[in-house]
Each structure stands twice: as C-alpha cells, then as structure tokens.
Motif scaffolding. Structure first.
Motif, PDB file in Angstrom:
ATOM      1  N   PRO A 121      18.614  -4.410 -16.786  1.00 16.29           N
ATOM      2  CA  PRO A 121      19.136  -3.109 -16.596  1.00 16.29           C
ATOM      3  C   PRO A 121      17.753  -2.406 -15.988  1.00 16.29           C
ATOM      4  CG  PRO A 121      19.711  -3.781 -18.639  1.00 16.29           C
ATOM      5  CD  PRO A 121      18.656  -4.909 -18.160  1.00 16.29           C
ATOM      6  N   VAL A 122      17.931  -1.618 -15.161  1.00 12.86           N
ATOM      7  CA  VAL A 122      16.689  -0.996 -14.517  1.00 12.86           C
ATOM      8  C   VAL A 122      16.610   0.566 -14.576  1.00 12.86           C
ATOM      9  CG1 VAL A 122      15.656  -2.814 -13.545  1.00 12.86           C
ATOM     10  CG2 VAL A 122      16.840  -1.167 -12.423  1.00 12.86           C
ATOM     11  N   ASN A 123      15.666   1.323 -14.611  1.00 16.25           N
ATOM     12  CA  ASN A 123      16.050   2.754 -14.436  1.00 16.25           C
ATOM     13  C   ASN A 123      16.095   3.385 -12.796  1.00 16.25           C
ATOM     14  OD1 ASN A 123      14.863   5.662 -14.128  1.00 16.25           O
ATOM     15  ND2 ASN A 123      14.679   5.562 -16.184  1.00 16.25           N
ATOM     16  N   HIS A 124      17.193   4.001 -12.518  1.00 16.89           N
ATOM     17  CA  HIS A 124      16.969   4.423 -11.133  1.00 16.89           C
ATOM     18  C   HIS A 124      16.145   5.221 -10.694  1.00 16.89           C
ATOM     19  CE1 HIS A 124      19.502   6.085  -8.013  1.00 16.89           C
ATOM     20  NE2 HIS A 124      19.087   7.136  -8.212  1.00 16.89           N
ATOM     21  N   LEU A 125      15.602   5.948 -11.489  1.00 15.69           N
ATOM     22  CA  LEU A 125      14.147   6.755 -11.010  1.00 15.69           C
ATOM     23  C   LEU A 125      13.067   6.172 -10.645  1.00 15.69           C
ATOM     24  CD1 LEU A 125      14.644   9.907 -13.588  1.00 15.69           C
ATOM     25  CD2 LEU A 125      15.709   9.435 -11.284  1.00 15.69           C
ATOM     26  N   LEU A 126      12.758   5.017 -11.669  1.00 17.78           N
ATOM     27  CA  LEU A 126      11.549   3.981 -11.372  1.00 17.78           C
ATOM     28  C   LEU A 126      11.812   3.368  -9.761  1.00 17.78           C
ATOM     29  CD1 LEU A 126       9.138   2.755 -12.389  1.00 17.78           C
ATOM     30  CD2 LEU A 126      10.503   1.139 -13.240  1.00 17.78           C
ATOM     31  N   GLY A 127      12.979   3.028  -9.596  1.00 20.44           N
ATOM     32  CA  GLY A 127      13.428   2.626  -8.371  1.00 20.44           C
ATOM     33  C   GLY A 127      13.156   3.526  -7.190  1.00 20.44           C
ATOM     34  N   HIS A 128      13.348   4.787  -7.293  1.00 20.01           N
ATOM     35  CA  HIS A 128      13.016   5.619  -6.365  1.00 20.01           C
ATOM     36  C   HIS A 128      11.463   5.646  -6.055  1.00 20.01           C
ATOM     37  CE1 HIS A 128      16.512   7.731  -4.721  1.00 20.01           C
ATOM     38  NE2 HIS A 128      16.955   8.064  -6.235  1.00 20.01           N
ATOM     39  N   LEU A 129      10.759   5.505  -7.249  1.00 21.19           N
ATOM     40  CA  LEU A 129       9.366   5.704  -7.227  1.00 21.19           C
ATOM     41  C   LEU A 129       8.792   4.363  -6.500  1.00 21.19           C
ATOM     42  CD1 LEU A 129       7.490   7.813  -8.179  1.00 21.19           C
ATOM     43  CD2 LEU A 129       6.846   6.435 -10.259  1.00 21.19           C
ATOM     44  N   ALA A 130       9.332   3.252  -6.767  1.00 22.92           N
ATOM     45  CA  ALA A 130       8.915   2.077  -6.135  1.00 22.92           C
ATOM     46  C   ALA A 130       9.277   2.109  -4.611  1.00 22.92           C
ATOM     47  CB  ALA A 130       9.812   0.928  -6.593  1.00 22.92           C
ATOM     48  N   THR A 131      10.147   2.602  -4.141  1.00 23.76           N
ATOM     49  CA  THR A 131      10.288   2.636  -2.751  1.00 23.76           C
ATOM     50  C   THR A 131       9.114   3.270  -1.805  1.00 23.76           C
ATOM     51  OG1 THR A 131      11.321   4.906  -2.623  1.00 23.76           O
ATOM     52  CG2 THR A 131      12.804   2.952  -2.787  1.00 23.76           C
ATOM     53  N   GLY A 132       8.616   4.232  -2.550  1.00 20.15           N
ATOM     54  CA  GLY A 132       7.362   4.986  -2.100  1.00 20.15           C
ATOM     55  C   GLY A 132       6.133   4.048  -1.994  1.00 20.15           C
ATOM     56  N   LEU A 133       5.941   2.876  -2.625  1.00 25.61           N
ATOM     57  CA  LEU A 133       4.895   2.075  -2.388  1.00 25.61           C
ATOM     58  C   LEU A 133       5.058   0.870  -1.639  1.00 25.61           C
ATOM     59  CD1 LEU A 133       3.964   2.121  -6.160  1.00 25.61           C
ATOM     60  CD2 LEU A 133       2.670   2.823  -4.169  1.00 25.61           C
ATOM     61  N   ILE A 134       6.240   0.773  -0.777  1.00 23.61           N
ATOM     62  CA  ILE A 134       6.618  -0.300   0.138  1.00 23.61           C
ATOM     63  C   ILE A 134       5.505  -0.370   1.153  1.00 23.61           C
ATOM     64  CG2 ILE A 134       7.980  -1.279   1.636  1.00 23.61           C
ATOM     65  CD1 ILE A 134      10.279  -0.917  -0.008  1.00 23.61           C
ATOM     66  N   LYS A 135       4.978  -1.555   1.373  1.00 22.15           N
ATOM     67  CA  LYS A 135       3.706  -1.491   2.631  1.00 22.15           C
ATOM     68  C   LYS A 135       4.489  -2.316   3.200  1.00 22.15           C
ATOM     69  CE  LYS A 135      -0.043  -3.834   2.715  1.00 22.15           C
ATOM     70  NZ  LYS A 135      -1.543  -4.259   2.107  1.00 22.15           N
ATOM     71  N   ASN A 136       4.856  -2.062   4.689  1.00 27.42           N
ATOM     72  CA  ASN A 136       5.603  -2.840   5.868  1.00 27.42           C
ATOM     73  C   ASN A 136       4.492  -3.916   6.389  1.00 27.42           C
ATOM     74  OD1 ASN A 136       7.325  -3.873   7.880  1.00 27.42           O
ATOM     75  ND2 ASN A 136       8.246  -1.916   7.700  1.00 27.42           N
ATOM     76  N   VAL A 137       4.951  -5.057   5.979  1.00 19.34           N
ATOM     77  CA  VAL A 137       4.032  -6.101   6.833  1.00 19.34           C
ATOM     78  C   VAL A 137       5.023  -7.039   7.508  1.00 19.34           C
ATOM     79  CG1 VAL A 137       1.779  -6.101   5.584  1.00 19.34           C
ATOM     80  CG2 VAL A 137       3.784  -7.135   4.469  1.00 19.34           C
ATOM     81  N   LYS A 138       5.730  -6.475   8.434  1.00 14.23           N
ATOM     82  CA  LYS A 138       6.835  -7.488   9.145  1.00 14.23           C
ATOM     83  C   LYS A 138       7.797  -7.885   8.240  1.00 14.23           C
ATOM     84  CE  LYS A 138       4.003  -8.538  13.244  1.00 14.23           C
ATOM     85  NZ  LYS A 138       2.776  -9.480  13.211  1.00 14.23           N
ATOM     86  N   ALA A 139       8.302  -8.779   8.204  1.00 19.20           N
ATOM     87  CA  ALA A 139       9.360  -9.425   7.404  1.00 19.20           C
ATOM     88  C   ALA A 139       9.096  -9.495   5.847  1.00 19.20           C
ATOM     89  CB  ALA A 139      10.107 -10.755   7.823  1.00 19.20           C
ATOM     90  N   TRP A 140       7.932  -9.833   5.467  1.00 14.64           N
ATOM     91  CA  TRP A 140       7.724  -9.678   4.145  1.00 14.64           C
ATOM     92  C   TRP A 140       6.818  -8.788   3.935  1.00 14.64           C
ATOM     93  CZ3 TRP A 140       9.091 -13.187   0.325  1.00 14.64           C
ATOM     94  CH2 TRP A 140       9.744 -14.369   0.888  1.00 14.64           C
ATOM     95  N   GLN A 141       7.097  -8.123   2.681  1.00 20.03           N
ATOM     96  CA  GLN A 141       6.402  -6.746   2.644  1.00 20.03           C
ATOM     97  C   GLN A 141       5.707  -6.841   1.145  1.00 20.03           C
ATOM     98  OE1 GLN A 141      10.421  -4.455   2.698  1.00 20.03           O
ATOM     99  NE2 GLN A 141       9.355  -3.624   4.547  1.00 20.03           N
ATOM    100  N   GLN A 142       4.967  -5.855   0.676  1.00 20.48           N
ATOM    101  CA  GLN A 142       4.217  -6.095  -0.343  1.00 20.48           C
ATOM    102  C   GLN A 142       4.335  -4.537  -0.984  1.00 20.48           C
ATOM    103  OE1 GLN A 142       0.285  -7.709   1.258  1.00 20.48           O
ATOM    104  NE2 GLN A 142       0.446  -8.592  -0.675  1.00 20.48           N
ATOM    105  N   PHE A 143       3.801  -4.455  -2.058  1.00 18.88           N
ATOM    106  CA  PHE A 143       3.798  -3.070  -2.880  1.00 18.88           C
ATOM    107  C   PHE A 143       2.324  -2.633  -2.437  1.00 18.88           C
ATOM    108  CE2 PHE A 143       6.993  -4.258  -6.225  1.00 18.88           C
ATOM    109  CZ  PHE A 143       7.890  -3.121  -5.823  1.00 18.88           C
TER     110      PHE A 143
END
Ligand code: KG4
Ligand code: ZN
Length: 353
Positions: A121-143
């Motif tokens: 079970p996870v916190n929805h708001l933590l999920g929103h924050l996590a999307t801010g940290l996505i680094k796009n490196v083509k198909a594979w991504q990192q935080f």
C-alpha cells in the motif's frame, strides 16, 4: 522486478506496469537503479461527474469497480506480461475518497489472493512527488537525484502541501491549505465561468486569451508561516463575476480577462508562500507534482519566481495515474516489506505525508 501500480483515490482508474533492472529493495538501488514504464492505462470518469460539478464519491467507487478489470487487463497486455509475471502489486491506500479507496483495496486484495502476489500500500501524494523526479533516458529511466534540502510541493485537486525535504526519506510538512485545495479552487472558479468539471485545464485555455486586468485578493499573503487559503479568493471572484454579469458585461473578452485574473491570483497566493519558504529554509531545488503541474503558466511562474532548479513531472504524468503509484512503491521498497496477507490490506482516507 515487475510492478503493477493501481490508482483509485479519486475519479481516475489507473493501472500501470513498471519493470526495474536490479533489485529495488536494495539500499542503493534508488541512486543508480533504472526502471521502464511498460504501460500506463487510465480510465477517466470525467463525463460521469461533470453534470454534478465535482466528484461524487459513490459514483466514483462504482465506476472503479466496473473499470478495474478492463484497465488492469489492458495495462498487462500493453506491457506484454501475464498476471503471473507480477512480482508486486502497489496500490494507492490514501489519501482519497473513502468509497473509492475501498473499491481499489478490495480489488487488489482479491487479485493478490488469487495470484499470491505480495502487495505494497502506498501514499498517493508520495507518488505525485516521485513523478517530479523522473529523468528521461530513452526507454529506461532513472530517478534524478535532486539538490537537497529541497522544497516539495503537491498541487492537486485534493491537496496543496508544501514540504521541506532533507532527502527523499526525510521530510517535514511546512504548510498546507486550510480550506480548498489549489486544483479545487481552479475548478470552482472555472465553474463560475460556466466551464465544465474539471475546470482547471479549460480555465488555462480561456486565461491564455485574456489579461489579468481585474484585482483579486491574495489570501494570507501577509500572514507569517506557510499555511494557505483559497476559499476567500473564490468568494471574491464569485462576487466579481456576479457584478459584471448583472450589468450585462460578461462578454467573451471579459470572461477571458476574468479567467486570467483568477488563475493569476490563485497561483500567486501559493507562489508568495513558496518564495518565502525557499528563502527562509535556504533550499537548493524545488520538487513538484500533482494535477495542477499540467498547467504551462504555473510551471513558467514557478521557474521565474523561485529561480531554483525545478523538478517537475512529464506533462502526461502530472494528473492521477498508476505509474505514480508504482513509483511511490520504488521509493518505499528499500524501507518497507510488502504484505503477504491480502486480508490485512488497509486504506486511510486522511493519510498525510
Ligand atoms: O492530481 P490530480 O489528477 O488529482 C488529485 O489527486 O486531486 O489533480 C486534479 C486537479 C484538478 O483540480 C484539475 O482541474 C487540475 O488538477 N488540473 C489543472 C490542469 N490539469 C489538471 N489545473 C490547471 N491547469 C491544468 N492544465
Ligand atoms: Zn492526485
């Protein structure tokens, strides 16, 4: 690891499949580990709620129950995986509308029971924050590793929270709204201009055609601390719209100017507090998430006002989705054991960050 993320906190039924390389339960995984978004399916309930001008919880719950099997099936198919390939099911256990959370929890419990898959079970708001940290490196991504201390902001339809983060695990709440959430406030303002629910995106479009010519208050701007309030602003806007309409001046041009004025007032009410928090707490960056981050003008103002590195979600991941729930699980896995007893899964409508 293959993770299914399930979102049912409000009016979007979301399911997404994420694949990680390596073991995300390992302590160092967050630093260098990579993940791939293999699918992201969202069934929006907008048309169901539009005629009520807001989300009706029991209608949302019924729609989640109806949508979940198909949404999950599509997300697995698009990802090219079977239900038996899943290593973990992550679901949003709160905060959110109780009947909607219950619908999600019940579905996850029976899926976990049938497939013997561990659940987090996870916190929805933590999920929103996590999307801010996505680094796009083509198909594979990192935080991305943001610069700490950082200011955190969740700006959504249900929440407006300002956080001070020492790291992704250590944070404290600096302030939140005392009444309406920022997205809710935009939706209510939009409704006063006869824009359908959810009004935030429609208000953005209309505002782009006008200028912020009208004067509106910035509630609590002069008050110390980081608490926020938006309801007085909506009342002032309601009075202004009423006054203009009573003299027959609500022309298309005036509506656009009203939209621009209201949107600016809402954003500035928040920006004043963010700016003060950033200066007082001497933060190095700003990490943001939530539906209102889909607004281009808001993103521009954040960058211009705060003059800090901005970590914001890709536009398509700003509003509610299953990817954010799987991402929240990645942040929690080094610290938390998945549950193996589906009968003990819970939910918390007021789960705070
Ligand atoms: O994060 P979210 O999808 O759901 C909640 O967790 O509440 O946020 C939905 C909110 C709604 O109030 C919606 O009007 C707002 O985000 N929103 C926007 C835009 N797109 C969505 N607000 C302003 N401009 C947008 N483009
Ligand atoms: Zn949300």
């Amino acid at each position: 690891m293959i993770i299914l993320g399930i979102e049912t906190t409000c009016d979007e039924t979301g399911a997404a499949v994420l694949e990680t390389d390596g073991d995300p339960t390992a302590a160092q995984w967050l630093k260098n580990g990579r993940f791939r978004i293999r699918s992201n399916i969202i069934a929006s309930q907008e048309p169901l709620h539009a005629k009520y001008g807001g989300v009706v919880p029991i209608i949302a719950a019924r729609a989640h129950r109806e949508n979940l099997p198909g949404v999950i099936e599509r997300s697995l198919r698009q990802a090219g995986v079977q239900v038996s390939d899943l290593d973990l099911i992550a679901y949003a256990a709160g905060p959110g509308l109780p009947p909607a959370l219950l619908a999600g929890r019940d579905f996850v419990a029976s899926l976990a029971e049938q497939t013997k898959t561990p659940v987090l079970p996870v916190n929805h708001l933590l999920g929103h924050l996590a999307t801010g940290l996505i680094k796009n490196v083509k198909a594979w991504q990192q935080f991305r590793s943001a610069d700490f201390p950082a200011l955190g902001l969740i700006a959504s339809g249900g929440h407006t929270v300002i956080l001070l983060l020492q790291s992704l695990d250590v944070y404290k709440k600096l302030g939140e709204t005392l009444d309406d959430a920022i997205g809710e406030s935009l939706d209510k303002g939009a409704r006063l201009l006869d824009l359908a629910y959810p009004g935030g995106p429609k208000l953005e479009t209309l505002a782009a055609l006008g200028q912020p010519l009208f004067t509106l208050p910035r509630p609590l701007a002069a008050r110390r601390g980081y608490q926020l309030s938006f309801s007085g602003l909506k009342t002032a806007f309601a009075e202004l719209v009423e006054e203009i309409s009573s003299i027959g001046q609500l022309t298309p041009e005036t509506r656009a100017h009203l939209a621009a004025s209201f949107q600016k007032a809402v954003f500035e009410t928040l920006l004043v507090k963010l700016k003060r928090a950033a200066e007082t707490e001497r933060v190095c960056s700003l990490i943001v998430g939530g539906g209102v981050l889909a607004n281009h003008e808001f993103r521009r103002l954040l960058t211009r006002t705060l003059e800090l590195p901005l970590y914001a979600p890709p536009l398509r991941l700003a509003t509610d989705n299953g990817v954010q729930i799987a991402l929240a699980a990645l942040l929690r896995l080094p610290h938390e054991q998945p549950r193996r007893d589906p009968a003990k899964l819970d939910f918390n409508p007021i789960w705070s960050l």
